[in-house]
Design a protein around this motif. Sequence first.
Motif, PDB file in Angstrom:
ATOM      1  N   TRP A  56       0.844  -1.205   0.000  1.00 12.17           N
ATOM      2  CA  TRP A  56       0.000   0.000   0.000  1.00 12.17           C
ATOM      3  C   TRP A  56       0.871   1.244   0.000  1.00 12.17           C
ATOM      4  O   TRP A  56       1.798   1.378   0.805  1.00 12.17           O
ATOM      5  CB  TRP A  56      -0.866  -0.049   1.251  1.00 12.17           C
ATOM      6  CG  TRP A  56      -1.766   1.105   1.576  1.00 12.17           C
ATOM      7  CD1 TRP A  56      -1.424   2.234   2.261  1.00 12.17           C
ATOM      8  CD2 TRP A  56      -3.162   1.235   1.279  1.00 12.17           C
ATOM      9  NE1 TRP A  56      -2.522   3.058   2.418  1.00 12.17           N
ATOM     10  CE2 TRP A  56      -3.604   2.461   1.822  1.00 12.17           C
ATOM     11  CE3 TRP A  56      -4.086   0.418   0.629  1.00 12.17           C
ATOM     12  CZ2 TRP A  56      -4.924   2.903   1.731  1.00 12.17           C
ATOM     13  CZ3 TRP A  56      -5.394   0.860   0.524  1.00 12.17           C
ATOM     14  CH2 TRP A  56      -5.812   2.079   1.059  1.00 12.17           C
ATOM     15  N   SER A  57       0.577   2.161  -0.888  1.00  8.20           N
ATOM     16  CA  SER A  57       1.225   3.470  -0.890  1.00  8.20           C
ATOM     17  C   SER A  57       0.148   4.515  -1.108  1.00  8.20           C
ATOM     18  O   SER A  57      -0.492   4.549  -2.170  1.00  8.20           O
ATOM     19  CB  SER A  57       2.280   3.554  -2.003  1.00  8.20           C
ATOM     20  OG  SER A  57       2.883   4.844  -2.017  1.00  8.20           O
ATOM     21  N   SER A  58      -0.075   5.346  -0.093  1.00  9.90           N
ATOM     22  CA  SER A  58      -1.153   6.330  -0.175  1.00  9.90           C
ATOM     23  C   SER A  58      -0.625   7.743   0.003  1.00  9.90           C
ATOM     24  O   SER A  58       0.187   8.013   0.907  1.00  9.90           O
ATOM     25  CB  SER A  58      -2.216   6.056   0.893  1.00  9.90           C
ATOM     26  OG  SER A  58      -3.250   7.029   0.835  1.00  9.90           O
ATOM     27  N   ILE A  59      -1.075   8.639  -0.858  1.00  5.58           N
ATOM     28  CA  ILE A  59      -0.833  10.061  -0.664  1.00  5.58           C
ATOM     29  C   ILE A  59      -1.557  10.476   0.607  1.00  5.58           C
ATOM     30  O   ILE A  59      -2.669  10.026   0.879  1.00  5.58           O
ATOM     31  CB  ILE A  59      -1.389  10.845  -1.865  1.00  5.58           C
ATOM     32  CG1 ILE A  59      -0.709  10.392  -3.154  1.00  5.58           C
ATOM     33  CG2 ILE A  59      -1.236  12.350  -1.662  1.00  5.58           C
ATOM     34  CD1 ILE A  59      -1.448  10.789  -4.396  1.00  5.58           C
ATOM     35  N   SER A  60      -0.934  11.330   1.381  1.00  2.78           N
ATOM     36  CA  SER A  60      -1.564  11.784   2.619  1.00  2.78           C
ATOM     37  C   SER A  60      -2.894  12.472   2.324  1.00  2.78           C
ATOM     38  O   SER A  60      -2.975  13.384   1.498  1.00  2.78           O
ATOM     39  CB  SER A  60      -0.633  12.754   3.342  1.00  2.78           C
ATOM     40  OG  SER A  60      -1.225  13.234   4.519  1.00  2.78           O
ATOM     41  N   SER A  61      -3.951  11.992   2.962  1.00  2.00           N
ATOM     42  CA  SER A  61      -5.284  12.544   2.733  1.00  2.00           C
ATOM     43  C   SER A  61      -6.118  12.406   3.998  1.00  2.00           C
ATOM     44  O   SER A  61      -6.095  11.357   4.648  1.00  2.00           O
ATOM     45  CB  SER A  61      -5.975  11.815   1.573  1.00  2.00           C
ATOM     46  OG  SER A  61      -7.278  12.321   1.365  1.00  2.00           O
ATOM     47  N   THR A  62      -6.823  13.456   4.334  1.00  2.00           N
ATOM     48  CA  THR A  62      -7.701  13.399   5.512  1.00  2.00           C
ATOM     49  C   THR A  62      -9.068  12.834   5.172  1.00  2.00           C
ATOM     50  O   THR A  62      -9.861  12.545   6.063  1.00  2.00           O
ATOM     51  CB  THR A  62      -7.879  14.800   6.111  1.00  2.00           C
ATOM     52  OG1 THR A  62      -8.428  15.677   5.110  1.00  2.00           O
ATOM     53  CG2 THR A  62      -6.542  15.356   6.594  1.00  2.00           C
ATOM     54  N   VAL A  63      -9.347  12.671   3.871  1.00  2.00           N
ATOM     55  CA  VAL A  63     -10.643  12.134   3.449  1.00  2.00           C
ATOM     56  C   VAL A  63     -10.444  11.051   2.403  1.00  2.00           C
ATOM     57  O   VAL A  63      -9.417  10.997   1.721  1.00  2.00           O
ATOM     58  CB  VAL A  63     -11.571  13.225   2.861  1.00  2.00           C
ATOM     59  CG1 VAL A  63     -11.855  14.299   3.888  1.00  2.00           C
ATOM     60  CG2 VAL A  63     -10.979  13.821   1.588  1.00  2.00           C
ATOM     61  N   SER A  64     -11.423  10.202   2.281  1.00  2.00           N
ATOM     62  CA  SER A  64     -11.511   9.252   1.174  1.00  2.00           C
ATOM     63  C   SER A  64     -12.585   9.744   0.217  1.00  2.00           C
ATOM     64  O   SER A  64     -13.547  10.396   0.638  1.00  2.00           O
ATOM     65  CB  SER A  64     -11.901   7.860   1.688  1.00  2.00           C
ATOM     66  OG  SER A  64     -10.988   7.389   2.637  1.00  2.00           O
TER      67      SER A  64
END
Length: 286
Positions: A56-64
């Motif tokens: 898993w590699s996710s851009i930092s995000s406070t929402v989906s």
Amino acid sequence: MIDIVIIGHVTCDLLPNGATTAGGTARFAALLAQRLGLRAAIVTASAEEPPSGIAWSSISSTVSSTFENRYTVTGRHQWLHAVAPPILMTDIPARWRTAPIVLLGPVLHECTADVAAAFPGALIGATAQGWLRDWDTPLPSPVRFRRWQPTATELSRLHVLTLSSEDVAGDEELAAAYARTVPIGIVTHGARGATMYLHRQAHHIAPYPAREIDPTGAGDVFTAAFLIRLWEIGDPFIAARFAAAAAACAVEGRETLPDRVQIVQRMKAGSLSAVKKGTDSALGTS
């Protein structure tokens, strides 16, 4: 070593009972790949938790990116409640760029086909649904159809493109036109099966019997299964039958993604066209 990289938003789906669950093409496709024995990775922008056992590699995000699906007799009515950030080529980890299979699974224009350039030599597939959606602001907003106008460069990156007739508001001619822009284009028709355009020539892919409980993610399962089997054996007709059987299993429950044994068993039971003819043929084409 990663076998398949899926790029797209892992979503938050609002359920009728008020609960939420993770969704999106990237999640369904990665979980199916895992069930089939492949090492899967997701590149996303999401506040959801990574599925167990999947890189898993996710851009930092406070929402989906958050959807609400309402299924009625006239089809699915979809509402959008939140949008996560876009995904760029620079967001793809260098260590995953040698993966042999790549699936672009946009749900809200979060990536373009150009990101496929990060994977030279890979089998590149894409689901078009996220490029065919539009919405209003402020949110929440109903999701509506929007024409996708890909560039020649974008299309040249794709080996396989899938979409459903629902994605283009039922315009079968437009769906076929999109499917004919790539070497292998597939238009799914739900319980009616699918049409595969192989170098622009149409071939019907018959469905397999299923007791539908929740169709969410079935198209994503179809696409992932098709890409994986095509990579394994190189035969698009066998891959299409395999994918149709996988999708039939998937609609029987949101969390009942099949493994290889279950898919092969469904194929052996025969497609709906074979059942109607009173044969035990598992061929899903006609």
